[in-house]
Design an enzyme around this catalytic site. Structure first.
Site, PDB file in Angstrom:
ATOM      1  CE  LYS A 290      41.377  37.524  37.291  1.00 38.44           C
ATOM      2  NZ  LYS A 290      40.733  37.976  36.052  1.00 38.44           N
ATOM      3  NE  ARG A 364      38.635  31.684  27.971  1.00 38.38           N
ATOM      4  CZ  ARG A 364      38.279  32.845  27.448  1.00 38.38           C
ATOM      5  NH1 ARG A 364      38.484  33.086  26.168  1.00 38.38           N
ATOM      6  NH2 ARG A 364      37.712  33.777  28.191  1.00 38.38           N
TER       7      ARG A 364
END
Ligand code: BES
Ligand code: MN
Ligand code: ZN
Length: 511
Positions: A290, A364
């Site tokens: 990130k 996920r």
């Protein structure tokens, strides 16, 4: 030696902020000398109840002061008055409403009171008069006290100069027994569960890593009845072939864990409700790193798991007649020489292989193994997963609603009702066959992210791949609501603890 290790354990385990800062009491009448008082006013020209008494007692000073500032009586208006009679401080809140106040309205009113009083109680006794309300809740004072506690939370552990100080809050109302019972047997535990969730989510990644999360939660559950706690370690994950969960955790010096808490409050053969929460104790993005701006906020990427723990705490403490199981896959997503790479293919417990497009789409992955394990191990009648999953959900719905995604519209509408009743609102986004098309991989069965849009639905499709088609399945994406910058009535700045109230309400409705 044993003693020593117990001592070390006690020292290392995080402790939680307690509600105990404020003593909450319920009574039918005022006792002793009161210096700080809160009154509700629904009609300025005909003062009622405690406001009328206070006005008479101070020779009309209350009315005069309110009139002089053209005090509005609708819910939301407030005044702080000094120098009224012998009182140090009189806090007045408007209580006029169009339609009767429901539980959430009352809780919000409690939050408004807390905002006026502030967290520095200076050991004082504050009396809150609950009367003249347009509500059918005989236990209104309990809901107000609960809302007060939700607003009164602060994470001050690392501050040298702490703002919170203890004090006593005495709620004076007609239904004392009703209020006492609702608060002490029910709402108090919800507030405590939410405090735990907020504590965990606020805690830096340095101190909350998978094992630390497990230890802290275990400690909090000590002494609660009908609870079974199981912790899956790397060895168990290997046995189950949980390649997705292990893959996400492999770049960190902290091993991934899966905390499983079972609460048995109903018959043994009643299928449980399963709650699975994303527990990324810090999300750097991994090799798909990130950018710097705002990365610190990824310390709360375990808000979903924390909310699951908080919900279980509340439901088990108030001894709800239900079987409930919480699954908290925990991992730290770090870039490292042994971290997973974009392009890697991971096996899963279900057998479906996943190609990694972005190591930053990690939530996920851990949930894929967790929801599959939940179904295999517990055969639940309903499966809820909750996760700070996508920036896309946050952009779509911001602070007001969490995203709910299901396979059928009626269930989503049902969930909007749960949201309204709980004070934590949800709004549906779709799950279309094309979303599943988008995650087909060239070299594996699926990939962990699609072409981009619509991000929240794509994330749900990845998890949905691991959920039986006929399972009653609710996906909650809380990336927009778990951290709040604009204070609301029941949430101060910071971690909202979103999900405890929603899932607790869901359990009440579906038990
Ligand atoms: N934890 C983030 C999602 C997130 C973003 C939570 C902002 C709270 C605030 C998640 O793991 C993530 O990085 N998602 C990516 C997915 C993308 C790589 C497919 C995202 O939303 O950008
Ligand atoms: Mn991520
Ligand atoms: Zn994440």
């Amino acid at each position: 030696m044993r003693k020593l290790s117990i001592m070390i354990f006690a020292l290392c385990t995080l402790s939680f902020s307690a509600l105990a800062q404020v003593t909450v009491e319920f009574s039918g009448n005022v006792q002793g000398d009161v210096k700080h008082v809160v009154v509700l006013v629904d009609d300025l020209d005909t003062l009622n109840g405690a406001a009328a008494v206070l006005d008479a007692e101070t020779n009309g000073q209350l009315f005069k002061a309110l009139k002089a500032q053209s005090f509005k009586t609708e819910v939301g208006s407030a005044a702080i008055l000094f120098g009224i009679g012998n009182y140090d401080r009189v806090v007045v809140l408007g209580s006029a409403v169009e339609s009767p106040m429901n539980a959430v309205d009352l809780q919000n009113l409690g939050g408004k009171i807390a905002k006026q009083i502030g967290v520095d109680l200076k050991e004082q006794n504050i009396v809150v008069h609950v009367d003249g309300l347009n509500t059918e809740h005989a236990d209104a004072a309990a809901h107000i006290a609960y809302g007060y506690e939700l607003q009164n939370y602060r994470f001050e552990k690392y501050k040298s100069d702490k703002k919170q100080s203890p004090g006593t809050l005495t709620f004076i109302s007609a239904g004392v027994n009703e209020a006492e019972s609702t608060y002490n047997n029910d709402l108090k535990f919800l507030a405590e569960g939410i405090y735990m969730t907020r504590d965990l989510a606020s805690e830096p990644g340095k101190t909350i890593y998978p094992q630390a999360f497990v230890d802290a939660v275990k400690k909090k559950f000590k002494g609660i009845k009908n609870i079974d706690i199981d912790v899956l370690t790397l060895r168990d994950m290997k046995k189950n072939n949980m390649g997705a969960l292990m893959g996400v955790g492999q770049g960190s010096i902290h091993e991934p864990k899966m905390l499983v808490i079972e609460y048995k409050g109903a018959d043994n053969d009643d299928a449980p409700i399963a709650l699975a929460g994303k527990g990324i104790t810090f999300d750097t993005g991994g090799i798909s790193l990130k950018r710097n701006s705002g990365m610190w906020a990824m310390k709360s990427d375990m808000s979903g798991a924390a909310a699951v723990a908080g919900t279980l705490y509340a439901v088990a403490s108030r001894k709800e007649n239900v079987n409930l199981v919480g699954l908290m896959p925990l991992a730290e997503n770090m870039p490292a020489e042994d971290a997973i790479r974009p392009g890697d293919v991971l096996p899963t417990m279900k057998g479906t292989s996943i190609e990694i497009i972005s190591t930053d789409a990690e939530g996920r992955l851990i949930l894929a193994d967790a929801v599959y394990y939940a179904q295999q191990e517990f055969k639940p009648r309903m499966l809820v997963n909750i996760a700070t999953l996508t920036g896309s959900a946050a952009r779509a719905l911001s602070d007001e609603y969490a995203v709910v995604i299901t396979r059928d519209w009626d269930l989503s509408v049902d969930m909007m009702g749960v949201g309204e009743r709980s004070g934590e609102a949800v709004w549906p986004l779709p799950l279309h066959p094309n979303h599943f098309e988008q995650i087909k991989s060239d070299i594996a069965d699926i990939k962990n992210s699609g072409a981009g849009n619509p991000g929240a639905s794509i994330g749900a499709a990845v998890i949905g791949t691991f959920v039986d088609e006929d399972m009653t399945w609710v996906h909650l994406d809380i990336a927009g609501v778990d951290w709040i910058t604009d204070v609301t009535d029941t949430v101060p700045k910071g971690s909202s603890g979103w999900g405890v109230r929603f899932m607790d309400q869901l359990v009440r409705d579906k038990k």
